[in-house]
Design a protein around this motif. Sequence first.
Motif, PDB file in Angstrom:
ATOM      1  N   PHE A   1      -7.736  -0.870  -2.283  1.00 32.98           N
ATOM      2  CA  PHE A   1      -6.430  -1.352  -2.757  1.00 32.98           C
ATOM      3  C   PHE A   1      -6.013  -2.577  -1.946  1.00 32.98           C
ATOM      4  N   HIS A   2      -5.362  -3.516  -2.618  1.00 33.58           N
ATOM      5  CA  HIS A   2      -4.764  -4.646  -1.909  1.00 33.58           C
ATOM      6  C   HIS A   2      -3.480  -5.062  -2.609  1.00 33.58           C
ATOM      7  N   ALA A   3      -2.575  -5.592  -1.810  1.00 30.60           N
ATOM      8  CA  ALA A   3      -1.281  -6.055  -2.316  1.00 30.60           C
ATOM      9  C   ALA A   3      -1.074  -7.494  -1.872  1.00 30.60           C
ATOM     10  N   VAL A   4      -0.468  -8.274  -2.755  1.00 27.86           N
ATOM     11  CA  VAL A   4      -0.153  -9.667  -2.460  1.00 27.86           C
ATOM     12  C   VAL A   4       1.362  -9.796  -2.446  1.00 27.86           C
TER      13      VAL A   4
ATOM     14  N   THR B   1       0.770  11.366  -0.928  1.00 26.36           N
ATOM     15  CA  THR B   1       0.348  11.471  -2.326  1.00 26.36           C
ATOM     16  C   THR B   1       0.088  10.081  -2.901  1.00 26.36           C
ATOM     17  N   LEU B   2       0.943   9.118  -2.550  1.00 25.97           N
ATOM     18  CA  LEU B   2       0.763   7.742  -3.008  1.00 25.97           C
ATOM     19  C   LEU B   2      -0.563   7.176  -2.504  1.00 25.97           C
ATOM     20  N   LYS B   3      -0.892   7.468  -1.259  1.00 26.67           N
ATOM     21  CA  LYS B   3      -2.157   6.980  -0.695  1.00 26.67           C
ATOM     22  C   LYS B   3      -3.347   7.532  -1.485  1.00 26.67           C
ATOM     23  N   LYS B   4      -3.269   8.805  -1.896  1.00 31.32           N
ATOM     24  CA  LYS B   4      -4.342   9.404  -2.697  1.00 31.32           C
ATOM     25  C   LYS B   4      -4.452   8.742  -4.068  1.00 31.32           C
ATOM     26  N   MET B   5      -3.334   8.216  -4.561  1.00 28.06           N
ATOM     27  CA  MET B   5      -3.316   7.567  -5.871  1.00 28.06           C
ATOM     28  C   MET B   5      -3.916   6.149  -5.814  1.00 28.06           C
ATOM     29  N   MET B   6      -4.048   5.594  -4.614  1.00 27.03           N
ATOM     30  CA  MET B   6      -4.563   4.230  -4.438  1.00 27.03           C
ATOM     31  C   MET B   6      -6.088   4.254  -4.286  1.00 27.03           C
TER      32      MET B   6
ATOM     33  N   VAL C   1      -2.178 -11.189   1.781  1.00 25.09           N
ATOM     34  CA  VAL C   1      -2.846 -10.060   1.134  1.00 25.09           C
ATOM     35  C   VAL C   1      -3.054  -8.968   2.182  1.00 25.09           C
ATOM     36  N   VAL C   2      -2.635  -7.742   1.843  1.00 23.33           N
ATOM     37  CA  VAL C   2      -2.811  -6.614   2.754  1.00 23.33           C
ATOM     38  C   VAL C   2      -3.568  -5.498   2.038  1.00 23.33           C
ATOM     39  N   ASN C   3      -4.216  -4.639   2.826  1.00 25.70           N
ATOM     40  CA  ASN C   3      -4.936  -3.513   2.230  1.00 25.70           C
ATOM     41  C   ASN C   3      -4.026  -2.294   2.147  1.00 25.70           C
ATOM     42  N   ARG C   4      -4.601  -1.144   1.913  1.00 30.55           N
ATOM     43  CA  ARG C   4      -3.838   0.068   1.601  1.00 30.55           C
ATOM     44  C   ARG C   4      -2.871   0.497   2.708  1.00 30.55           C
ATOM     45  N   SER C   5      -3.324   0.621   3.939  1.00 31.49           N
ATOM     46  CA  SER C   5      -2.460   1.134   5.015  1.00 31.49           C
ATOM     47  C   SER C   5      -1.241   0.252   5.281  1.00 31.49           C
ATOM     48  N   PRO C   6      -1.405  -1.073   5.451  1.00 36.34           N
ATOM     49  CA  PRO C   6      -0.214  -1.910   5.639  1.00 36.34           C
ATOM     50  C   PRO C   6       0.708  -1.917   4.415  1.00 36.34           C
ATOM     51  N   ALA C   7       0.142  -1.777   3.227  1.00 32.26           N
ATOM     52  CA  ALA C   7       0.971  -1.740   2.016  1.00 32.26           C
ATOM     53  C   ALA C   7       1.863  -0.501   2.024  1.00 32.26           C
ATOM     54  N   ILE C   8       1.314   0.634   2.443  1.00 32.40           N
ATOM     55  CA  ILE C   8       2.119   1.854   2.526  1.00 32.40           C
ATOM     56  C   ILE C   8       3.213   1.705   3.583  1.00 32.40           C
ATOM     57  N   ILE C   9       2.888   1.091   4.710  1.00 30.76           N
ATOM     58  CA  ILE C   9       3.902   0.860   5.744  1.00 30.76           C
ATOM     59  C   ILE C   9       5.030  -0.003   5.191  1.00 30.76           C
ATOM     60  N   ASP C  10       4.678  -1.044   4.434  1.00 25.17           N
ATOM     61  CA  ASP C  10       5.710  -1.894   3.810  1.00 25.17           C
ATOM     62  C   ASP C  10       6.594  -1.082   2.866  1.00 25.17           C
ATOM     63  N   LEU C  11       5.996  -0.181   2.099  1.00 28.95           N
ATOM     64  CA  LEU C  11       6.778   0.625   1.162  1.00 28.95           C
ATOM     65  C   LEU C  11       7.674   1.632   1.888  1.00 28.95           C
TER      66      LEU C  11
END
Length: 169
Positions: free
Chosen positions: A79-82, A70-75, A88-98
């Motif tokens: 998407f990128h995270a710092v 569900t979080l992935k659908k919300m992104m 800087v990572v994109n959506r998939s690695p950010a979800i793995i981190d979470l």
Amino acid sequence: MVLKVRIFMVKKLFFLWLLACPLILFANGPVSKYASEAPSKTNIHEYFTNTERGLVNKIWSLVKKKKFHTLKKMMTEDFHAVGMDGVVVNRSPAIIDLTQLKLISYQIQDLVLTRTKDSIIATYMLFVKVTSSPTVFFPIAEMSTFQKVHGKWKWKADADMNQYPLGNS
């Protein structure tokens, strides 16, 4: 050492400011232009509570409930995270981190919101409790940006000023 840390923090804040500038400059004007969209009998605090505060809370609620699909659908797709280290990572690695966070509980404090018609910038202190230290809340300074895509709010970017504590249990 302290000077190096301060210089690093100033550089990081400048980078975050650069990320936020396009959202502010190119998203159709300031919040005051659209404040009239709020119902006349609703104060601005309640208006923000229903939309922006709810988006920030939804992110961490989904992480806590381990609803990463569900979080992935919300992104947004881009998407990128710092992270604290500047990576800087994109959506998939950010979800793995979470998923590695193993969140038990969270609190959001000192939420400051900036809104234009199609974008929101939220800065806040996130306090997380994880499985590896279930009695301690760890503070993490966060900045999350949201963008309206096809009429729905999507999580566009995230930046944190502290390292996430990983729950190893």
